[in-house]
Design an enzyme around this catalytic site. Structure first.
Site, short mmCIF file in Angstrom:
data_model
loop_
_atom_site.label_atom_id
_atom_site.label_comp_id
_atom_site.label_asym_id
_atom_site.label_seq_id
_atom_site.Cartn_x
_atom_site.Cartn_y
_atom_site.Cartn_z
N ARG A 43 -14.69 5.41 9.85
CA ARG A 43 -14.71 4.17 10.64
C ARG A 43 -14.74 4.58 12.09
O ARG A 43 -13.74 5.11 12.61
CB ARG A 43 -13.49 3.30 10.35
CG ARG A 43 -13.35 2.84 8.90
CD ARG A 43 -12.43 3.77 8.15
NE ARG A 43 -12.40 3.56 6.70
CZ ARG A 43 -11.28 3.29 6.05
NH1 ARG A 43 -10.15 3.14 6.67
NH2 ARG A 43 -11.31 3.18 4.75
N LYS A 71 -8.52 -0.40 -9.18
CA LYS A 71 -9.22 -1.01 -8.04
C LYS A 71 -10.27 -0.05 -7.49
O LYS A 71 -10.04 1.16 -7.43
CB LYS A 71 -8.19 -1.34 -6.95
CG LYS A 71 -8.75 -1.90 -5.68
CD LYS A 71 -7.62 -2.46 -4.81
CE LYS A 71 -8.10 -2.89 -3.45
NZ LYS A 71 -8.41 -1.75 -2.57
N THR A 112 -5.87 2.72 -6.82
CA THR A 112 -7.13 2.69 -6.05
C THR A 112 -7.91 3.96 -6.34
O THR A 112 -7.40 5.07 -6.17
CB THR A 112 -6.83 2.59 -4.55
OG1 THR A 112 -6.08 1.39 -4.32
CG2 THR A 112 -8.11 2.53 -3.74
N HIS A 143 -13.64 -1.63 -1.21
CA HIS A 143 -12.59 -1.30 -0.23
C HIS A 143 -12.84 -2.05 1.08
O HIS A 143 -12.70 -1.51 2.18
CB HIS A 143 -12.54 0.21 0.00
CG HIS A 143 -11.16 0.74 0.29
ND1 HIS A 143 -10.41 1.39 -0.65
CD2 HIS A 143 -10.40 0.70 1.40
CE1 HIS A 143 -9.25 1.74 -0.12
NE2 HIS A 143 -9.22 1.32 1.12
N TYR A 159 -2.14 5.61 -4.33
CA TYR A 159 -3.16 6.63 -4.10
C TYR A 159 -2.69 7.89 -4.80
O TYR A 159 -1.52 8.27 -4.65
CB TYR A 159 -3.30 6.94 -2.60
CG TYR A 159 -4.15 5.96 -1.84
CD1 TYR A 159 -5.43 5.64 -2.27
CD2 TYR A 159 -3.68 5.38 -0.66
CE1 TYR A 159 -6.21 4.75 -1.55
CE2 TYR A 159 -4.47 4.49 0.05
CZ TYR A 159 -5.73 4.18 -0.41
OH TYR A 159 -6.51 3.31 0.30
N SER A 206 0.83 -1.21 0.00
CA SER A 206 0.00 0.00 0.00
C SER A 206 0.86 1.26 0.00
O SER A 206 1.94 1.28 0.60
CB SER A 206 -0.87 -0.02 1.26
OG SER A 206 -1.47 1.24 1.48
N GLN A 246 0.48 -0.42 -4.74
CA GLN A 246 -0.81 0.26 -4.80
C GLN A 246 -0.61 1.77 -4.69
O GLN A 246 0.07 2.25 -3.78
CB GLN A 246 -1.72 -0.24 -3.66
CG GLN A 246 -3.05 0.46 -3.55
CD GLN A 246 -3.02 1.66 -2.62
OE1 GLN A 246 -2.11 1.78 -1.80
NE2 GLN A 246 -3.98 2.56 -2.76
#
Ligand code: GLV
Length: 390
Positions: free
Chosen positions: A168, A255, A159, A279, A133, A110, A131
């Protein structure tokens, strides 16, 4: 027999991880956005799919290996990118990448990892996926892509569903930070989880090392937190795939696709593969489960690109259901994180081995001996798939 060997299911590993990992980092993994409705639906909807049992077929010489983006894999799964994995266990990304390498599947690092691209590259021998961002600081993103290229990453996973963070509640209530703040509550937890604390004290890797030291305005924890909070680029759009792909010079996997129209747009704009994903239920609460929308997305673009999926896979049976509904393969994040929390690199290997055994036995009981032949003929039409005409 070790405790890891006694774990028979991913849920056994999850319970072990809960005992060994400080609450704020365990909860970070085991959470979805808002009501966690989509997080739960990802798991629940797999239960609505039933296998066809076929007997009296030759089950010798079974095969679980396949290819993902043209690369051979021991099983059609890849480790999903999971932020802060190095907080689940010290040097967690390196441990998970090593386990993936030993098992013969891709590992995805990530952007929001604790260990950096360079840390993982130095401690592994096979190419991994990175990955990305997209952030507003384009020179930083360009350097990040160049770093992934220099580390010989074999694919970029772009992503697209986290330019704004779904809330969250657990993370807010727990005051989640990396590295953790030394509150009295956290110190008490470290004493209750000394193995985790001891290993964490033994590593330098305790903050977001893909970013820290690579951005002038993010030199300490509070400026890094502020930089990250304000950096996710709200203007990210389909046209961005082209320059990212050109700069990286290798395959780009898009993704965060949960809609057939978006799947078409991703492919039209150059995606080399897509990941059907919400996600892990961590973003749009109220969105459908990934497995529910997988068939319509496969119908839309399955003949043009590789369709991977993630979300809710906790067993080999779940993997086979995803393949039966047309996925080329699956990404697994929590399976990795629970294994890592339960027992470091050996725990990740144990988790992958549990899934491998479940997949092999289940496939055989379905009367199949090659995972590449799994398809709609292996499941019943049911509420979940009837809509799609299977
Ligand atoms: C980051 O990707 C997260 O879901 O926390």
């Amino acid at each position: 027999m070790s405790a890891l060997d006694r774990a028979l299911t991913i849920d056994d590993l999850k319970q072990m991880a809960r005992r060994r990992v400080p609450k704020q980092f365990f909860d970070y993994v085991d959470s979805g956005a808002y009501t966690e409705g989509t997080y739960k639906a990802n798991e629940e909807d797999f239960k609505k799919i039933t296998f066809r049992q076929r007997v009296a077929v030759n089950l010798e010489d079974r095969n679980l290996s396949s290819t993902l983006l043209g690369q051979p894999v021991a099983m059609p799964i890849a480790i999903a990118p999971v932020g802060s994995t190095g907080m689940t266990d010290a040097d967690g990304e390196i441990k998970a990448a090593r386990a993936a390498e030993k098992f013969g599947i891709p590992f995805t690092l990530s952007t929001m990892a604790i260990c950096s691209i360079e840390d993982v590259a130095e401690n592994t021998t096979k190419p991994f996926w990175f990955q990305l961002y997209v952030m507003r600081d384009r020179p930083f993103i360009e350097r990040l892509i160049d770093r992934a290229k220099a580390a010989k990453c074999s694919a970029l996973v772009l992503t697209m569903d986290l330019q704004i963070l779904g809330q969250r509640h657990k993370d807010i209530r727990n005051g989640l930070t990396a590295p953790p703040r030394m509150t009295p509550r956290f110190v008490a937890e470290m004493m209750a989880k000394p193995g985790w604390a001891f290993r964490m004290l033994g590593t330098r890797r305790r903050t977001f090392r893909n970013i820290h030291g690579h951005v002038d305005s993010a030199t300490n924890l509070s400026s890094l937190t502020e930089w990250t909070r304000t950096q996710f680029d709200l203007t990210l759009n389909w046209k961005d795939i082209a320059w990212i792909k050109q700069r990286f010079g290798g395959p780009v996997i898009v993704k965060g696709i949960l809609d057939a129209e978006d799947a078409r747009l991703a492919v039209e704009n150059g995606a080399d593969a897509i990941v059907v994903s919400n996600h892990g239920g961590r973003q749009l609460d109220g969105a459908p489960s990934s497995i529910r929308v997988l068939p319509e997305i496969v119908d839309a673009v399955g003949d043009k690109t590789e369709v991977l999926m993630d979300g809710g896979i906790r067993s080999g049976q779940d993997l086979l259901k995803a393949l039966a509904l047309g996925a080329r393969g699956a990404l697994v994040g929590r399976i990795m994180a629970f294994g890592l929390g339960a027992g470091g690199e050996a725990g990740v290997l144990r988790a992958l081995d549990i899934v491998r055994r479940e997949t092999d036995t289940t496939m055989a009981l379905m009367g199949e001996r090659d995972i590449r032949n799994i398809g709609p003929h292996n499941i019943y039409s049911n509420d979940l798939v009837k809509r799609q005409g299977y």
